[in-house]
Design an enzyme around this catalytic site. Structure first.
Site, PDB file in Angstrom:
ATOM      1  N   HIS A  48     -26.046 -24.973 -21.349  1.00  0.00           N
ATOM      2  CA  HIS A  48     -26.646 -25.607 -20.569  1.00  0.00           C
ATOM      3  C   HIS A  48     -26.838 -26.506 -21.563  1.00  0.00           C
ATOM      4  CE1 HIS A  48     -28.872 -25.708 -16.360  1.00  0.00           C
ATOM      5  NE2 HIS A  48     -28.809 -26.933 -16.676  1.00  0.00           N
TER       6      HIS A  48
ATOM      7  N   SER B  57     -25.716 -35.334 -12.000  1.00  0.00           N
ATOM      8  CA  SER B  57     -27.749 -36.488 -10.939  1.00  0.00           C
ATOM      9  C   SER B  57     -26.906 -37.867 -10.865  1.00  0.00           C
ATOM     10  CB  SER B  57     -28.912 -36.482 -12.333  1.00  0.00           C
ATOM     11  OG  SER B  57     -29.145 -35.872 -11.762  1.00  0.00           O
ATOM     12  N   PRO B  58     -25.342 -38.343 -10.544  1.00  0.00           N
ATOM     13  CA  PRO B  58     -25.115 -39.380 -10.009  1.00  0.00           C
ATOM     14  C   PRO B  58     -26.107 -40.482  -9.590  1.00  0.00           C
ATOM     15  CG  PRO B  58     -24.053 -37.771  -8.858  1.00  0.00           C
ATOM     16  CD  PRO B  58     -24.783 -37.029  -9.929  1.00  0.00           C
ATOM     17  N   LEU B  59     -26.241 -39.605  -8.490  1.00  0.00           N
ATOM     18  CA  LEU B  59     -27.473 -40.506  -7.714  1.00  0.00           C
ATOM     19  C   LEU B  59     -28.794 -40.321  -8.055  1.00  0.00           C
ATOM     20  CD1 LEU B  59     -26.463 -39.147  -3.846  1.00  0.00           C
ATOM     21  CD2 LEU B  59     -25.903 -40.917  -5.745  1.00  0.00           C
ATOM     22  N   GLY B  60     -29.103 -40.109  -9.380  1.00  0.00           N
ATOM     23  CA  GLY B  60     -30.651 -40.073 -10.125  1.00  0.00           C
ATOM     24  C   GLY B  60     -31.547 -39.889 -10.022  1.00  0.00           C
ATOM     25  N   ARG B  61     -31.491 -38.659  -9.934  1.00  0.00           N
ATOM     26  CA  ARG B  61     -32.491 -37.904  -8.588  1.00  0.00           C
ATOM     27  C   ARG B  61     -32.636 -38.179  -7.301  1.00  0.00           C
ATOM     28  NH1 ARG B  61     -32.896 -37.654 -14.460  1.00  0.00           N
ATOM     29  NH2 ARG B  61     -32.616 -35.300 -15.158  1.00  0.00           N
TER      30      ARG B  61
ATOM     31  N   PHE C 133     -33.164 -40.902  -5.921  1.00  0.00           N
ATOM     32  CA  PHE C 133     -33.602 -42.109  -5.858  1.00  0.00           C
ATOM     33  C   PHE C 133     -32.486 -43.151  -5.695  1.00  0.00           C
ATOM     34  CE2 PHE C 133     -36.134 -46.870  -8.604  1.00  0.00           C
ATOM     35  CZ  PHE C 133     -37.233 -46.237  -7.544  1.00  0.00           C
TER      36      PHE C 133
ATOM     37  N   TYR D 219     -31.561 -21.783 -11.981  1.00  0.00           N
ATOM     38  CA  TYR D 219     -32.024 -22.542 -11.012  1.00  0.00           C
ATOM     39  C   TYR D 219     -32.218 -21.591  -9.925  1.00  0.00           C
ATOM     40  CZ  TYR D 219     -28.822 -26.550 -12.698  1.00  0.00           C
ATOM     41  OH  TYR D 219     -27.635 -27.072 -13.184  1.00  0.00           O
TER      42      TYR D 219
END
Length: 330
Positions: free
Chosen positions: A125, A205-209, A211, A56
């Protein structure tokens, strides 16, 4: 703060963690001062699990997290990752390296940037198809023996790879994308394998990045350098189809009296006591919203209603561009 046991014999860690990637990379503009304030606020609220990686930035996110936790190390369960190698000449290019000598060098670099003596959870990773997993995990186990790492993890590993890795050294956690619009771990055996082996499942990404929050209504909502502009699920017809699904989630959230983000996170956490979620955010107000998901209890009927409007495989488009999908162990 709700806590859960990380793996079969691991410590108690906050069920909801904080993904720090977007504070430094991939999601457009960033503000280091606000990011550090967000990390401090997370610790003040009792959140313990912080997630970063050497790729990152590259490297700048670990340095940022290191500055943020200075003087507060005892409050943090610190996770970082190695294995994805970026090309300075081409920011979009990716390589994977799991060679033992690279594992050791990567760990030393992360320890220095983070300003710590020990990494709590060290993930590979991405699995290197050119290096037997036994060799990579063997090198990671040496780091545990040396006191430089406490627990080992893998990211985006297949069931077969998990089985082989766990024979070399206990694997505390598997980190894989998981959300309402990415439910692959349910069907490909990953969740089942984790449970059989006593490995915690960490959903990134539990929030769909972003979205699934409902805040993204157009591809133009992204900064010019936001990598989501190149993601298949945010393109053309895929975007429109996925937005229609999110609108249904918004309606369910309104009925529940919570935000779409809180509903989506509560759904992930409801999948089992061995499941953790690490939504990323750069701002304190979004962190507080996400933490509100811990107060959202979903009944069997409500979970069924969510499945009805957002069933498995409903999302349109691959979750990554094809070149990135080829780096995932399947």
């Amino acid at each position: 703060m709700q806590t859960r046991t990380l793996g079969k014999h691991g410590p108690q860690v906050s069920a909801l963690g904080l993904g720090c990637m977007g504070m430094s990379d991939f999601y457009g503009r960033h503000d280091d001062a606000e990011s550090i304030a967000t990390i401090h606020h997370a610790l003040d609220r009792g959140l313990t699990l912080l997630d970063t990686a050497d790729m990152y930035g590259p490297h700048t996110n670990e340095a940022l997290v290191g500055r943020a936790i200075k003087g507060r190390r005892e409050q943090v369960f610190l996770a970082t990752k190695f294995g994805i190698v970026r090309d300075p000449a081409d920011p979009q290019a990716r390589g994977v390296n799991g060679r033992p000598e690279y594992v050791r060098a990567a760990c030393e670099g992360s320890l220095e940037r983070l300003g710590v003596e020990t990494i709590d959870l060290y993930y590979q990773h991405r699995v290197d198809p050119q290096v037997p997993i036994e060799e990579t995990v063997g090198a990671m186990a040496e780091l545990v023996a040396a006191g430089k790492v406490r627990y080992l993890g893998l990211s985006e590993a297949s069931p077969a790879t998990l089985e082989r890795a766990a024979k070399v050294h206990p694997i505390a956690a598997l980190q894989t994308e998981y959300s309402l619009w990415t439910r692959d771990p349910e069907g490909n055996g990953v969740l089942e394998t984790c449970r059989r082996l006593g490995i915690a499942f960490v959903a990134y990404s539990p929030l769909g990045r972003g979205f699934l929050t409902g805040a993204i209504r157009s591809p133009q909502d992204f900064d010019a350098d936001d990598y989501r502009r190149r993601s298949p699920r945010f393109q053309g017809e895929n975007f429109a189809r996925n937005l229609a699904l999110v609108d249904k989630v918004q309606a369910l959230a309104a009925q529940k009296g919570c935000t779409p983000a809180q509903l989506a996170l509560a759904w992930v956490l409801a999948q089992g006591e061995d499941v953790f979620a690490i939504p990323g955010t750069k701002r304190r107000e979004r962190l507080d919203e996400n933490l509100g998901a811990l107060d959202v209890a979903l009944s069997k009927e409500e979970l069924a209603a969510i499945d009805a409007v957002f069933p498995p495989d409903a999302a349109a488009g691959q979750r990554y561009p094809e070149a990135v999908m080829r780096t995932i162990d399947r």
